[in-house]
Scaffold this active site. Structure first.
Site, PDB file in Angstrom:
ATOM      1  N   LYS A   1      18.529 -31.314  10.085  1.00  0.00           N
ATOM      2  CA  LYS A   1      19.278 -31.685  11.285  1.00  0.00           C
ATOM      3  C   LYS A   1      18.562 -32.839  11.982  1.00  0.00           C
ATOM      4  O   LYS A   1      17.897 -32.686  12.995  1.00  0.00           O
ATOM      5  CB  LYS A   1      19.423 -30.482  12.213  1.00  0.00           C
ATOM      6  CG  LYS A   1      20.667 -30.580  13.084  1.00  0.00           C
ATOM      7  CD  LYS A   1      21.937 -30.528  12.267  1.00  0.00           C
ATOM      8  CE  LYS A   1      23.163 -30.787  13.110  1.00  0.00           C
ATOM      9  NZ  LYS A   1      24.381 -30.887  12.329  1.00  0.00           N
TER      10      LYS A   1
ATOM     11  N   SER B   1      29.459 -31.385  10.247  1.00  0.00           N
ATOM     12  CA  SER B   1      29.046 -30.441  11.271  1.00  0.00           C
ATOM     13  C   SER B   1      30.275 -29.812  11.929  1.00  0.00           C
ATOM     14  O   SER B   1      31.013 -29.093  11.279  1.00  0.00           O
ATOM     15  CB  SER B   1      28.132 -31.124  12.290  1.00  0.00           C
ATOM     16  OG  SER B   1      27.292 -30.166  12.890  1.00  0.00           O
TER      17      SER B   1
END
Length: 587
Positions: free
Chosen positions: A188, A383
């Protein structure tokens, strides 16, 4: 004097009122004219592919409630693809001209247009391309043409793909402005630039594999069109052996070095026109409107295409942002419409609000119990963009789509060091230990970090659970390919995150097949409501907002302006985010 002042005020008020009424009259006339305007296409026309403004997947349908009128924009990818498909069988269209020295579209959008033109070529009609210069993405599109022309003083950018990431750890320490980061997912990396001064091995790995996947997809397409082996194309890119027109010609990447008047002469010859005759160009936007109005279908079965395009924000949403309000309403309208037999959710989003994403995901779950729901992924479905897609019955992606990024993060700005340097001290009075929550003027407490981390972990677990259920995988299997990592559409197909490599048309065709229908019309959603100010901006250019945007673009340049807009979006984000791990610009 007082009488004159009041008289002048009254006169000025009347002039303003008359001005407003006159503007409204102009708007009404413009709207009425646009509704009645009939676009004609002449014999021996050439469809011209070229855009100046960033391409959106969906131009938009609008409801102007003040005058009870509706209108539609025809400048989106959806209508461009329809126009190219129709031109294939339209006897009035002799061929296609691709003319662009800067094609402002995403890689998956270019791939979709390129595939549509490649299909057009099976009609036997010509496809020519011309560029004063070719940026790499421009050349990727142009390479599908039968003949590629380049200006004698132009150049061709063909050098491979690259991405650059900036790191800000030292800047935070020097400035005193810090971002407190809480995340789940070793990939991330939206937050990585604020944690370190160099790229992590995990981030370098995913970026490298992503770029190679997209590049290889481009090479395969160019190789097939230009009849040059992919390995040879790699060598050309490594050695910059196409950087000049002469070198590009020798490398077989272009067919002719010519000025534009010579290109026009070649087009006239292809159309069978005399030298003194003018070429009848028709732009894709005008031709798309012509096709849409000429081929309107009523009372037929329908496939609803719902466009979720832009950052995901909590709220109503708009043409530029995906809000759960407008997407949920569109899903419900399509679900309740008996004419709609199946739904395609077109996702082009880097993600955003985890809460809004989950609300949309839930509505997809409800909808697919009533009607088939198929997802088509555009440039990005990452995402939160993947979150809203994962529950669909079938997922289509382009090979160059960026997807995955199944991970969650939170960032909290902290000004404690800066405040200390400037002599600012914040004092708090509370009734309970957690009443204040978080203050940007105090260090992040371990207790607050723990609570926030718990929230992020819960959302990540929920995200993984939804993916596991939607993709028929175990949660451990999902976790291994999640952790915030991004994948190309081609890679995502191999690991099970998508089902098919294909574009919007493929997804619509599959939805129709699943619904058991052969003849149908496509109904686009959402329908946006618009105001007098919006229409004045569109038709007579008096919007202060538009003027401000124009001035900023002129002063800053396109790239700097886009960065400013992204900073604005980041500043408006609230709550835990499920979004693409970085601003990925492939060039």
């Amino acid at each position: 004097m007082k009488f004159l002042r009041n008289l002048l005020a009254s006169v000025l008020g009347c002039l303003v009122a008359f001005g407003v009424l006159f503007c409204m009259l102009l708007i009404f006339v413009a709207l009425a004219g646009s509704q009645e305007n009939v676009i004609t296409v002449s014999e021996n026309s050439v469809l011209e592919i070229g855009i100046d403004e960033p391409l959106k997947d969906y131009g938009g349908r609008f409801d102007f409630t003040d005058f009870g009128m509706k209108f539609e924009e025809y400048d989106g990818l959806n209508h461009m693809l329809t126009a190219i498909k129709k031109a294939k069988t339209d006897d009035k269209i002799r061929g296609i001209s691709i003319k662009s020295s800067y094609f402002p579209a995403g890689m998956a959008q270019v791939k979709a247009i390129r595939d549509a033109i490649d299909d057009f070529k099976t009609s036997g009609k010509f496809v020519y391309a011309y560029g004063d210069f070719y940026a790499q993405q421009d050349y990727y599109l142009a390479s599908v043409a039968d003949s590629v022309f380049v200006n004698p003083v132009g150049d061709i950018e063909f050098k491979g793909l690259a991405s650059e990431v900036l790191f800000f750890k030292d800047l935070q320490e020097k400035s005193g402005v810090k971002l407190e980061v809480i995340r789940h997912g070793k990939y991330k990396s939206a937050v990585e630039p604020f944690l370190d001064n160099k790229m992590s091995p995990e981030n370098r790995e995913q970026l490298s594999e992503l770029l190679y996947s997209v590049w290889n997809s481009m090479l395969d397409d160019i190789a097939a069109s230009r009849r040059v082996h992919p390995d040879a194309l790699d060598v050309i890119a490594d050695d910059l052996e196409a950087r000049t027109p002469a070198k590009a010609l020798k490398a077989q990447l272009v067919d002719r070095i010519a000025y534009f008047d010579e290109y026009e002469a070649a087009l006239k010859k292809a159309c069978g026109l005399d030298e003194d005759k003018d070429i009848k160009f028709v732009g894709t936007e005008a031709y798309a409107e012509y096709v849409a109005k000429k081929n309107k279908k009523a009372g037929k079965d329908r496939i609803a295409v719902i466009y979720a395009e832009g950052d995901i924000v909590y709220g109503e949403g708009s043409k530029d942002y995906v809000g759960q309000g407008i997407i949920v309403r569109s899903l419900r309208e399509a679900r309740k419409d008996d004419k709609v037999k199946a739904i395609v959710l077109r996702v082009n989003s880097p993600g955003g609000s985890a809460l809004a994403s989950d609300i949309i995901w839930r509505e997809v779950e409800i909808t697919k119990k009533k009607k088939p729901v198929v997802v088509s992924m555009g440039n990005l479905a990452a995402s939160g963009g993947y979150y809203i897609a994962t529950g669909a019955d079938r997922i289509f992606a382009e090979s160059t789509t960026i997807t995955g990024s199944i991970g969650v993060f939170g960032m909290l700005p902290n000004f404690k060091q800066l405040a200390d340097r400037w002599g600012i001290n914040a004092e708090q009075v509370v009734t309970n230990r957690q009443a204040l929550g978080y203050s940007v003027f105090e260090p992040l407490s371990e207790e607050y970090r723990k609570v926030t981390k718990e929230s992020i972990e819960n959302i990540y677990d929920t995200f993984v659970s939804h993916v596991a259920e939607g993709r028929d995988m175990s949660e451990d299997e999902v976790d291994r390919i999640a952790q915030g990592r991004v994948w190309s559409g081609r890679e995502a197909r191999e690991i099970g995150l998508v089902d098919e490599i294909g574009g919007l048309g493929d997804a619509i065709g599959y939805a129709a097949e699943t619904a058991g229908i052969e003849e149908y019309a496509v109904e686009d959603y959402p329908v946006y409501t618009t105001s007098i100010e919006d229409i004045m901006d569109k038709f007579i250019g008096v919007s202060l907002t538009r003027n401000k945007e124009h001035m900023l673009k002129e002063e800053l340049g396109r790239e700097a302006y886009e960065i400013l807009q992204k900073i604005k979006v980041l500043s408006q984000q609230k709550g835990v985010q499920a979004r693409l791990p970085f601003e990925l610009i492939i060039r």
